[in-house]
Motif scaffolding. Structure first.
Motif, short mmCIF file in Angstrom:
data_model
loop_
_atom_site.label_atom_id
_atom_site.label_comp_id
_atom_site.label_asym_id
_atom_site.label_seq_id
_atom_site.Cartn_x
_atom_site.Cartn_y
_atom_site.Cartn_z
N PRO A 97 0.82 -1.21 0.00
CA PRO A 97 0.00 0.00 0.00
C PRO A 97 0.85 1.26 0.00
N HIS A 98 0.38 2.27 -0.63
CA HIS A 98 1.00 3.59 -0.65
C HIS A 98 2.26 3.70 -1.49
N GLN A 99 3.14 2.70 -1.37
CA GLN A 99 4.51 2.91 -1.83
C GLN A 99 4.63 3.33 -3.29
N THR A 143 5.19 18.75 -5.56
CA THR A 143 5.85 17.49 -5.22
C THR A 143 5.31 17.00 -3.88
N TRP A 144 5.61 15.75 -3.59
CA TRP A 144 5.21 15.17 -2.30
C TRP A 144 5.71 16.04 -1.15
N GLU A 145 6.91 16.58 -1.32
CA GLU A 145 7.56 17.31 -0.22
C GLU A 145 7.04 18.73 -0.09
N PRO A 174 6.53 17.24 5.31
CA PRO A 174 5.88 16.35 4.33
C PRO A 174 6.90 15.48 3.59
N ARG A 175 6.58 14.22 3.46
CA ARG A 175 7.49 13.29 2.79
C ARG A 175 6.74 12.50 1.74
N ALA A 176 7.48 11.98 0.82
CA ALA A 176 6.88 11.11 -0.17
C ALA A 176 6.47 9.82 0.52
N PHE A 177 5.49 9.19 -0.04
CA PHE A 177 5.21 7.83 0.39
C PHE A 177 6.47 7.04 0.17
#
Ligand SMILES: [Zn+2]
Length: 202
Positions: A97-99, A143-145, A174-177
């Motif tokens: 999941p998520h990755q 971006t994710w970040e 905030p971080r990426a999955f």
């Protein structure tokens, strides 16, 4: 019954199956090799995790995974000897999941658990927006970040400012999955283990 780890030769017990009780391993007192990191691959050969050799052996014995690479050590218990894996592969594909999820509004909200990252209010998806931490007008990227879940009042208050300029603070960075992060860690760990390389560097 006792278990011990020895490098080098010994009879192999690769087909030992369930006879080889996991409890034997728990009684092991000096088996550093049982704590050695083992790379876990999905059925698709995609690296997904790192676990201790002890856990990897249990997965192999339960028939959940198979050994792809060995680390050169044997685990001896009763009359059975088993090669300690360095890389194992799950026999059934496991959805992670998520990755591997794409950057999307839905996934950002999922990552942030529908919680405004400034005021911690939990809201339904429809009542949240995405905030660019560094505003787009000031060079911030999507971006994710740089994207976080944000309620409308916080979003209006922040406007085109950096959080500190608006007197606001993010609940967390905030971080990426995790795909990127965990690959990076696996690469660092795998640097010392040649057997991991072909699975990690592609
Ligand atoms: Zn808010």
């Amino acid at each position: 019954m006792s278990a011990r780890i020895e490098p080098g030769a010994g009879p192999t017990g690769r087909h030992a199956g369930g006879m080889f009780a996991a409890t034997a391993m728990h009684r092991d007192s000096n088996g550093n090799a049982l704590h050695a990191p083992v790379l876990v691959l999905n059925a698709s050969y995609e690296p997904i995790n790192v676990c201790a050799a002890r856990r990897a052996l249990v997965l192999v014995l339960k028939g959940v995974a198979m050994t792809e690479e060995e680390n050169g050590h044997f685990l001896h218990a009763a009359r059975i000897a088993m090669r300690v894996p360095s890389v194992i592969r799950l026999l059934e594909y496991r959805r992670i999941p998520h990755q591997s999820r794409a950057l999307s509004r839905k996934n950002i909200l999922l990552r942030d658990r529908n919680t405004c990252q400034y005021c911690a209010t939990v809201l339904p998806s429809g009542e949240l927006t995405l905030d660019h931490v560094i505003p787009r007008s000031r060079g911030g990227s999507s971006t994710w970040e740089n994207l976080v879940a944000c309620c409308h009042p916080c979003n209006r208050r922040k406007g085109n400012q950096f959080p500190p300029e608006a007197g606001m603070k993010l609940m967390r960075e905030p971080r990426a999955f995790n795909l990127h992060t965990s690959r990076h860690i696996m690469r660092l760990m795998g640097r010392s283990d040649d057997k991991w390389r072909k699975y990690l560097f592609y």
